[in-house]
Design a protein around this motif. Structure first.
Motif, mmCIF file in Angstrom:
data_model
loop_
_atom_site.group_PDB
_atom_site.id
_atom_site.type_symbol
_atom_site.label_atom_id
_atom_site.label_comp_id
_atom_site.label_asym_id
_atom_site.label_seq_id
_atom_site.Cartn_x
_atom_site.Cartn_y
_atom_site.Cartn_z
ATOM 1 N N ASP A 1 -0.055 7.829 1.975
ATOM 2 C CA ASP A 1 0.267 6.556 2.287
ATOM 3 C C ASP A 1 -0.809 6.184 3.806
ATOM 4 O O ASP A 1 -0.420 5.861 4.624
ATOM 5 C CB ASP A 1 1.579 5.989 2.607
ATOM 6 N N THR A 2 -1.994 6.407 3.402
ATOM 7 C CA THR A 2 -2.872 5.891 4.590
ATOM 8 C C THR A 2 -4.083 5.223 3.572
ATOM 9 O O THR A 2 -4.462 5.579 2.757
ATOM 10 C CB THR A 2 -3.435 7.148 5.286
ATOM 11 N N VAL A 3 -4.781 4.081 4.506
ATOM 12 C CA VAL A 3 -5.874 3.613 3.970
ATOM 13 C C VAL A 3 -7.240 4.384 4.507
ATOM 14 O O VAL A 3 -7.190 4.343 5.822
ATOM 15 C CB VAL A 3 -5.997 2.061 4.340
ATOM 16 N N LEU A 4 -8.043 5.096 3.944
ATOM 17 C CA LEU A 4 -9.016 5.777 4.312
ATOM 18 C C LEU A 4 -10.202 5.032 4.628
ATOM 19 O O LEU A 4 -10.651 4.214 3.798
ATOM 20 C CB LEU A 4 -9.458 6.853 3.301
ATOM 21 N N VAL A 5 -10.853 5.177 6.005
ATOM 22 C CA VAL A 5 -11.881 4.385 6.379
ATOM 23 C C VAL A 5 -13.099 5.292 6.615
ATOM 24 O O VAL A 5 -12.976 6.042 7.786
ATOM 25 C CB VAL A 5 -11.542 3.590 7.559
ATOM 26 N N PHE B 1 0.683 -1.274 0.111
ATOM 27 C CA PHE B 1 0.042 -0.168 0.032
ATOM 28 C C PHE B 1 0.871 1.124 0.007
ATOM 29 O O PHE B 1 0.415 2.363 0.080
ATOM 30 C CB PHE B 1 -1.029 0.013 1.317
ATOM 31 N N THR B 2 1.988 1.119 -0.384
ATOM 32 C CA THR B 2 3.083 2.423 -0.282
ATOM 33 C C THR B 2 3.267 2.981 -1.703
ATOM 34 O O THR B 2 3.004 2.681 -2.693
ATOM 35 C CB THR B 2 4.499 1.950 0.359
ATOM 36 N N ASP C 1 -2.091 -5.824 9.662
ATOM 37 C CA ASP C 1 -1.019 -4.791 9.736
ATOM 38 C C ASP C 1 -0.581 -4.564 8.285
ATOM 39 O O ASP C 1 -0.149 -5.381 7.530
ATOM 40 C CB ASP C 1 0.197 -5.015 10.600
ATOM 41 N N LEU C 2 -1.029 -3.507 7.683
ATOM 42 C CA LEU C 2 -0.945 -3.245 6.077
ATOM 43 C C LEU C 2 0.433 -2.403 5.884
ATOM 44 O O LEU C 2 0.616 -2.514 4.610
ATOM 45 C CB LEU C 2 -2.136 -2.490 5.587
ATOM 46 N N GLY C 3 1.011 -2.170 6.721
ATOM 47 C CA GLY C 3 2.371 -1.450 6.551
ATOM 48 C C GLY C 3 2.172 0.347 6.350
ATOM 49 O O GLY C 3 3.068 0.898 6.226
ATOM 50 N N VAL C 4 0.698 0.583 6.297
ATOM 51 C CA VAL C 4 0.631 2.042 6.442
ATOM 52 C C VAL C 4 -0.826 2.096 7.322
ATOM 53 O O VAL C 4 -1.275 0.963 7.739
ATOM 54 C CB VAL C 4 -0.093 2.413 4.966
ATOM 55 N N PRO C 5 -0.590 3.309 7.884
ATOM 56 C CA PRO C 5 -2.015 3.412 8.893
ATOM 57 C C PRO C 5 -3.609 3.371 8.202
ATOM 58 O O PRO C 5 -3.459 3.975 7.386
ATOM 59 C CB PRO C 5 -1.869 4.943 9.292
ATOM 60 N N ASP D 1 -1.179 0.600 12.739
ATOM 61 C CA ASP D 1 -1.389 2.053 13.237
ATOM 62 C C ASP D 1 -2.725 2.343 12.817
ATOM 63 O O ASP D 1 -3.268 2.176 11.526
ATOM 64 C CB ASP D 1 -0.340 2.841 12.580
ATOM 65 N N VAL D 2 -3.535 2.876 13.672
ATOM 66 C CA VAL D 2 -4.854 3.442 13.536
ATOM 67 C C VAL D 2 -4.656 4.910 13.678
ATOM 68 O O VAL D 2 -4.633 5.419 14.849
ATOM 69 C CB VAL D 2 -5.932 2.711 14.155
ATOM 70 N N GLU D 3 -5.115 5.783 12.708
ATOM 71 C CA GLU D 3 -5.188 7.323 12.881
ATOM 72 C C GLU D 3 -6.689 7.841 12.814
ATOM 73 O O GLU D 3 -7.506 6.979 12.086
ATOM 74 C CB GLU D 3 -4.466 7.924 11.798
ATOM 75 N N PHE D 4 -7.053 8.723 13.582
ATOM 76 C CA PHE D 4 -8.340 9.358 13.560
ATOM 77 C C PHE D 4 -8.370 10.598 13.114
ATOM 78 O O PHE D 4 -7.529 11.593 13.661
ATOM 79 C CB PHE D 4 -8.876 9.158 15.083
ATOM 80 N N GLU D 5 -9.279 11.154 12.259
ATOM 81 C CA GLU D 5 -9.384 12.462 11.868
ATOM 82 C C GLU D 5 -10.256 13.133 13.268
ATOM 83 O O GLU D 5 -10.943 12.486 13.752
ATOM 84 C CB GLU D 5 -10.210 12.766 10.603
ATOM 85 N N GLN D 6 -10.272 14.343 13.110
ATOM 86 C CA GLN D 6 -10.951 15.124 14.047
ATOM 87 C C GLN D 6 -12.406 14.688 14.117
ATOM 88 O O GLN D 6 -13.109 14.483 13.237
ATOM 89 C CB GLN D 6 -10.697 16.790 13.863
ATOM 90 N N GLU D 7 -12.904 14.376 15.595
ATOM 91 C CA GLU D 7 -14.145 14.066 15.801
ATOM 92 C C GLU D 7 -14.479 12.817 15.604
ATOM 93 O O GLU D 7 -15.681 12.132 15.489
ATOM 94 C CB GLU D 7 -15.101 15.172 15.189
ATOM 95 N N ALA D 8 -13.463 11.853 15.228
ATOM 96 C CA ALA D 8 -13.869 10.405 15.036
ATOM 97 C C ALA D 8 -13.864 9.537 16.335
ATOM 98 O O ALA D 8 -13.423 9.911 17.469
ATOM 99 C CB ALA D 8 -12.758 9.816 13.982
ATOM 100 N N ARG D 9 -14.654 8.274 16.147
ATOM 101 C CA ARG D 9 -14.701 7.677 17.419
ATOM 102 C C ARG D 9 -14.563 5.972 17.001
ATOM 103 O O ARG D 9 -15.441 5.915 15.790
ATOM 104 C CB ARG D 9 -15.994 7.866 18.033
ATOM 105 N N LEU D 10 -14.111 5.150 17.817
ATOM 106 C CA LEU D 10 -14.272 3.822 17.429
ATOM 107 C C LEU D 10 -15.243 3.385 18.680
ATOM 108 O O LEU D 10 -14.830 3.376 19.978
ATOM 109 C CB LEU D 10 -12.920 3.247 17.552
ATOM 110 N N ARG D 11 -16.129 2.773 18.403
ATOM 111 C CA ARG D 11 -17.147 2.091 19.242
ATOM 112 C C ARG D 11 -17.375 0.575 19.052
ATOM 113 O O ARG D 11 -17.583 0.184 17.952
ATOM 114 C CB ARG D 11 -18.486 2.700 18.968
ATOM 115 N N ILE D 12 -17.208 -0.041 20.262
ATOM 116 C CA ILE D 12 -17.207 -1.533 20.077
ATOM 117 C C ILE D 12 -18.436 -2.024 20.731
ATOM 118 O O ILE D 12 -18.420 -1.888 22.108
ATOM 119 C CB ILE D 12 -16.010 -2.206 20.175
ATOM 120 N N GLY D 13 -19.317 -3.107 20.429
ATOM 121 C CA GLY D 13 -20.391 -3.415 21.262
ATOM 122 C C GLY D 13 -21.692 -2.701 21.276
ATOM 123 O O GLY D 13 -21.660 -1.187 20.981
#
Length: 516
Positions: free
Chosen positions: A338-342, A332-333, A357-361, A384-396
């Motif tokens: 070099d980030t995977v946008l989610v 992915f480089t 681990d994709l080798g890029v965030p 590596d997981v990067e978050f844009e402003q106001e992002a959230r990770l919720r589980i469950g």
């Protein structure tokens, strides 16, 4: 119409002078199963026709059908194309072994719905334009009603197919042969719609003392400019869908979801699903992403070893409910970003999810990525997981038991952090944080760094602090820092390891480090 010479005595149609365009040519507008033109030479035509031999008109008027078996013929010295296949033209099975050469324009002009009638047994070289010109008008469709076949193939020929316009495949299984080469004019595209299937298997072989065989399938632009054409758009879930050893380059000309390859729509309207095996492919030089996975899109488990490089927006854009279909063996480089946008979405489909681990965030956008399924959500060590402003990770969720397994190692911790802009500015509370609403006693976050969260949650890690939710977590060997609130915040009746405050490191949090 029966015009049949022999190999020794071909039939000759020529001009009284050896001048290209001296006479008009042969125009076929007849429908009969017995129509044959074989062992003939047509030369010096193309005056008032577009080719030495024209079968039906280019526009394809309703009454303008024509059909013919064309074999062992030579069409040469035309002032236009060698052969013209109009919209309603048919070349019968058995057509082939023709020679199209020394024509002013291309060897063949054809509508996109007629490509499958061209044979790799014919010769197409030595013309003014060294490509077969393929026109698609107004989103011309290739369907079983147009082709009268359920399955067709596009042969690999000696010259490129030059694709002009928007071609749509409907209700047909299309196989593209190894080595086929397609070049697209500006803003053109190739789209696979519902009930179609796409089978593209190039070849890269070698080893065991054999010579290496390279016959990749190529989709490129007529100019080497990012965004020159739109790309491939796949909106079909056929079980046979596969791109293997395919190069797609210089696409990505449409919109925010532009890419060399798009699978399913972004909005996911009715009929907008897409599934694909993507293996050994190179997606490069897009003005958007290399690959976009829209709503209801999926890369199948067999997908592996792809290269996404030199793309303007990044290697891949996906959603939090399908990004797990990307594989660790791909590269992915080498992109401008070099980030995977989610895109933050909710996954409710039961089953396990694994982020390699994709080798890029992974870069999560400013929405909520929520995992509310019965199954395990695992993130690999070193990710590596990067978050844009106001992002959230919720589980469950109250209606699903999602097991959390974010377990790094001492040498390869998992990192949850702000995007580069947030880190460089040192903004605590850049993103919300990790919100645990799962009550599974298997939940683990070990050997992770969690930083710059705490914007709209009680901490970088928030274990069900709201009154209406429960949560459980074993949190240890982590570094929790730079929060805009607490480091860890736990609701009053939630389950967390009793030594949580002692077995983690806390640094530079605005609130208390460990609020349990």
């Amino acid at each position: 119409m029966r015009v049949e010479g022999t190999e020794e005595d071909p039939i000759l149609f020529t001009g009284t002078e050896e001048t290209r365009g001296w006479w008009d040519g042969i125009y076929v507008q007849t429908v009969d199963l017995n129509n044959v033109l074989s062992h003939a030479v047509i030369e010096y035509a193309g005056n008032d026709l577009d080719g030495g031999l024209e079968i039906a008109t280019k526009t394809g008027a309703a009454a303008d059908d024509a059909e013919l078996e064309l074999s062992n013929c030579t069409i040469r010295e035309s002032a236009g194309h060698g052969l013209v296949l109009g919209r309603n033209a048919t070349l019968f099975d058995g057509s082939g072994e023709n020679t199209y050469t020394d024509n002013d324009d291309s060897p063949v002009w054809t509508r996109s719905s007629r490509i499958h009638m061209l044979s790799d047994t014919s010769s197409y070289t030595g013309n003014g334009d060294e490509y077969v010109f393929v026109e698609a008008r107004d989103g011309e469709d290739i369907s079983d009603s147009r082709t009268e076949e359920d399955a067709i193939s596009w042969d690999a020929i000696e010259v490129p197919y030059r694709m002009d316009g928007h071609t749509e495949i409907h209700d047909v299984e299309l196989t593209v042969d190894p080595g086929a080469y397609f070049e697209f004019t500006q803003d053109s595209m190739l789209e696979f719609q519902e009930e179609s299937a796409v089978i593209m298997r190039g070849v890269i072989d070698g080893g065991d003392g054999r010579d290496e065989q390279v016959e990749e399938i190529t989709f490129t632009g007529t100019e080497e400019t990012r965004g020159w054409w739109n790309g491939l758009y796949i909106q079909t879930t056929a079980a046979d869908n596969v791109l293997e050893h395919v190069i797609v380059e210089y696409g990505g000309a449409t919109d925010e979801d532009s890419a060399n390859v798009r699978v399913a729509t972004r909005t996911g309207s009715a009929g907008g699903s897409g599934e694909l095996e993507l293996t050994g492919c190179t997606l490069r030089e897009s003005d958007g992403h290399g690959l976009v996975l829209g709503r209801d899109a999926e890369l199948r488990d067999e997908s592996r070893a792809n290269t996404y490089t030199a793309n303007t927006s990044g290697p891949v854009k996906a959603r939090s409910d399908n990004v797990h279909t990307l594989d660790w063996s791909s590269d992915f480089t080498g992109n401008d970003d070099d980030t995977v946008l989610v895109e933050g979405k909710t996954r409710e489909t039961d089953g396990d999810v694994y982020w390699a681990d994709l080798g890029v965030p992974y870069r999560l956008d400013g929405g909520t990525s929520s995992f509310e399924m019965n199954g395990e959500f695992e993130i690999a060590p070193g990710t590596d997981v990067e978050f844009e402003q106001e992002a959230r990770l919720r589980i469950g969720d109250d209606n699903a038991e999602t097991d959390i397994r974010f377990v790094g190692t001492e040498d390869d911790p998992i990192t949850f952090t702000a995007t580069e802009a947030g880190r460089d500015a040192g903004i605590r509370g850049w993103w919300d944080g990790i919100n645990v609403r799962s009550t599974s006693m298997l939940n683990q976050i070990h050997h992770a760094t969690i930083e710059y969260g705490g914007r709209d949650l009680e901490g970088n890690v928030d274990v069900a602090t709201g009154a209406t939710h429960d949560g459980a977590l074993d949190l240890r060997d982590c570094t929790i820092r730079e929060s805009g609130a607490a480091g860890v915040a736990v609701g009053g009746n939630e389950e967390i390891n009793g030594d949580v405050c002692a077995v983690n490191e806390f640094e530079n949090n605005d609130g208390v480090d460990c609020d349990v």
